[in-house]
Design a protein around this motif. Structure first.
Motif, PDB file in Angstrom:
ATOM      1  N   GLY A 240       0.810  -1.218   0.000  1.00 50.98           N
ATOM      2  CA  GLY A 240       0.000   0.000   0.000  1.00 50.98           C
ATOM      3  C   GLY A 240       0.838   1.260   0.000  1.00 50.98           C
ATOM      4  N   SER A 242       3.905   1.541  -1.089  1.00 50.96           N
ATOM      5  CA  SER A 242       4.580   1.619  -2.387  1.00 50.96           C
ATOM      6  C   SER A 242       3.636   2.178  -3.449  1.00 50.96           C
ATOM      7  CB  SER A 242       5.080   0.236  -2.808  1.00 50.96           C
ATOM      8  OG  SER A 242       5.995  -0.274  -1.863  1.00 50.96           O
ATOM      9  N   MET A 243       2.387   1.729  -3.450  1.00 48.44           N
ATOM     10  CA  MET A 243       1.403   2.241  -4.405  1.00 48.44           C
ATOM     11  C   MET A 243       1.199   3.744  -4.228  1.00 48.44           C
ATOM     12  SD  MET A 243      -1.440  -0.815  -4.225  1.00 48.44           S
ATOM     13  CE  MET A 243      -2.637   0.078  -5.214  1.00 48.44           C
ATOM     14  N   PHE A 244       1.124   4.178  -2.980  1.00 50.18           N
ATOM     15  CA  PHE A 244       0.924   5.603  -2.721  1.00 50.18           C
ATOM     16  C   PHE A 244       2.120   6.422  -3.195  1.00 50.18           C
ATOM     17  CE2 PHE A 244       1.462   9.318   0.018  1.00 50.18           C
ATOM     18  CZ  PHE A 244       0.247   9.956  -0.173  1.00 50.18           C
ATOM     19  N   SER A 247       2.360   6.621  -6.965  1.00 50.24           N
ATOM     20  CA  SER A 247       1.354   7.514  -7.546  1.00 50.24           C
ATOM     21  C   SER A 247       1.774   8.970  -7.450  1.00 50.24           C
ATOM     22  CB  SER A 247       0.009   7.326  -6.845  1.00 50.24           C
ATOM     23  OG  SER A 247       0.030   7.883  -5.536  1.00 50.24           O
ATOM     24  N   GLY A 386      -2.866   5.940  -5.622  1.00 47.12           N
ATOM     25  CA  GLY A 386      -2.564   6.385  -4.262  1.00 47.12           C
ATOM     26  C   GLY A 386      -3.707   6.129  -3.310  1.00 47.12           C
ATOM     27  N   GLY A 389      -3.713   2.576  -2.517  1.00 48.81           N
ATOM     28  CA  GLY A 389      -2.630   2.304  -1.574  1.00 48.81           C
ATOM     29  C   GLY A 389      -3.017   2.651  -0.154  1.00 48.81           C
ATOM     30  N   THR A 392      -5.447   0.093   1.120  1.00 45.34           N
ATOM     31  CA  THR A 392      -4.738  -1.161   1.410  1.00 45.34           C
ATOM     32  C   THR A 392      -4.036  -1.105   2.761  1.00 45.34           C
ATOM     33  OG1 THR A 392      -4.360  -1.532  -0.952  1.00 45.34           O
ATOM     34  CG2 THR A 392      -2.968  -2.763   0.579  1.00 45.34           C
TER      35      THR A 392
END
Length: 421
Positions: A240, A242-244, A247, A386, A389, A392
């Motif tokens: 999560g 990493s996704m944020f 983004s 994001g 993320g 998550t």
């Protein structure tokens, strides 16, 4: 005799010196120098008294102070016994509706205190004051002064609580509070300072993901073992985060390497100092004390450390002058301190009456609301990856709370009835 004009080299040298004095690492070093003026003499005195085989009461008025600071009180009553008796009496007097009302008050108190604190923290550290004046506005830069104000009010609040409420007899040597006090003010300083380099949502997610380094530290240092669901939730948190961060790749790309490194290093330092604070406080609770006494002792040393550093740097009077020039900053700083002090009281009360699982659930919800509020007030743009993320990360945190409560209930069911009391 007239003043000689400064040449361009002198002006450039002064600008470079001013720039370096504002750099976070330089100010952190100055802070450590200030703290050492308390730590080093204190260490020498403690070692001196510890080397003495005994202290006679004939030493006069200094004996009780030395006894409390260096040796503590071995005859203090058990905190567990005190809390158990207090808890039994409270349960007997409380109905279900009263407990529900208390829980609602705790939820409101924690959310209002820390959501307001988060908004004000970002306002103070990222926005300018006095924009309509001829100076064109100026920004407040001394994070340590804000830490000092927070600790002064928290110290006074804990002191008043100790005076007006019954507390167990204190047993821990006072100097032991200084370790977690020092790490506590350093973690708070990093928290304020990081907002100069990273956005508030990024900071909140970084704080939420500190479970990962804590697990790694426990695995390497303490040889702890973890359940499969703990590894899974830690992995979800890292995904999560990493996704944020991915983004927000465009924002990171446009920022300088120094700024990016500074933000990451300060947030990593925050996690390190904060992890030490909680672990050291857990070890201190093995002594005979209440949560309010812990709050009093930690904030006492925090006041000593921060005021000595501020005075030695001359920053205390500069910050007070800034408050005098900008009344709105003074109001924000005072409100920050009020929210911090009352937030600590709500933390202790919630954990004592409803347990750590309920408290973690409330504070996890608060972190999610803080990100939403920051985006609305300060215009942080979060793209769809994001948002996913963030969802998550907080879903993983809620799963951790639920799983821990289930594990605790199952372990209690497996105990004999006599051990459940």
């Amino acid at each position: 005799m007239g003043l000689l004009p400064l040449d361009s080299n002198s002006v450039a040298a002064q600008e470079v010196a001013l720039l370096w004095s504002d750099f976070w690492l330089v100010r952190l070093i100055f802070n450590f120098v200030g703290y050492s003026s308390i730590v080093l003499p204190g260490f020498i005195l403690i070692q001196y008294f510890k080397r003495r085989k005994r202290l006679d009461k004939d030493h006069g008025v200094c004996f009780p102070l030395v006894q409390a600071c260096v040796y503590g009180n071995e005859k203090a009553e058990s905190t567990e016994d005190h809390n158990m008796e207090f808890g039994k009496a409270e349960v007997a007097e409380s109905s279900t509706s009263q407990q529900a009302l208390r829980l609602v008050i705790c939820i409101i108190g924690l959310q209002v205190s820390y959501l307001t604190w988060g908004v004000l923290q970002e306002r103070v550290m990222t926005q300018t004051y006095g924009e309509g004046l001829s100076t064109g506005g100026e920004r407040f830069n001394d994070s340590q002064f804000l830490v000092f104000m927070n600790r002064v009010l928290a110290f006074a609040t804990a002191g008043m609580c100790c005076l007006v409420t019954e507390q167990p007899r204190h047993g821990v040597p006072m100097y032991k509070y200084s370790f977690c006090s020092l790490s506590n003010i350093l973690s708070s300083w990093c928290q304020y300072e990081a907002l100069k380099f990273v956005s508030f949502p990024t900071q909140v997610l970084a704080k939420a993901s500190k479970v990962i380094p804590v697990m790694l530290m426990g695995k390497v240092v303490s040889k702890k073992t973890y359940e499969h669901w703990e590894y899974c939730t830690a992995g979800l948190i890292s995904v999560g985060v990493s996704m944020f961060l991915l983004s927000r790749g465009e924002e990171i790309k446009h920022s300088s390497t120094v700024t990016t490194f500074s933000g990451l290093f300060i947030m990593a330092s925050y996690i390190l100092f904060d992890s030490f604070t909680s672990n050291w406080q857990d070890s201190l609770f093995k002594y005979k004390m209440s949560s309010v006494q812990m709050m009093f002792g930690v904030n006492l040393f925090s006041c000593l450390f921060t005021v000595s550093s501020l005075l030695e740097q001359g920053a205390l009077f500069d910050s007070l002058a800034f408050m005098g020039r900008h009344v709105d900053f003074a109001l924000h700083a005072v409100l920050l301190s009020v929210c911090s002090a009352f937030g600590q009281l709500f933390i202790f009360y919630t954990i004592n009456h409803f347990g750590a699982a309920i408290f973690t659930l409330i504070m996890t919800t608060r972190q999610a609301l803080a990100i939403l509020l920051s985006c609305l007030l300060y215009g942080h743009h979060v793209h769809l990856p994001g948002v996913l993320g963030i969802v998550t990360v907080f879903a993983a945190l809620f799963i951790r709370v639920y799983a821990r409560s289930k594990v605790k209930k199952n372990s209690l069911r497996s105990l004999p009835p006599a051990q459940k009391i």
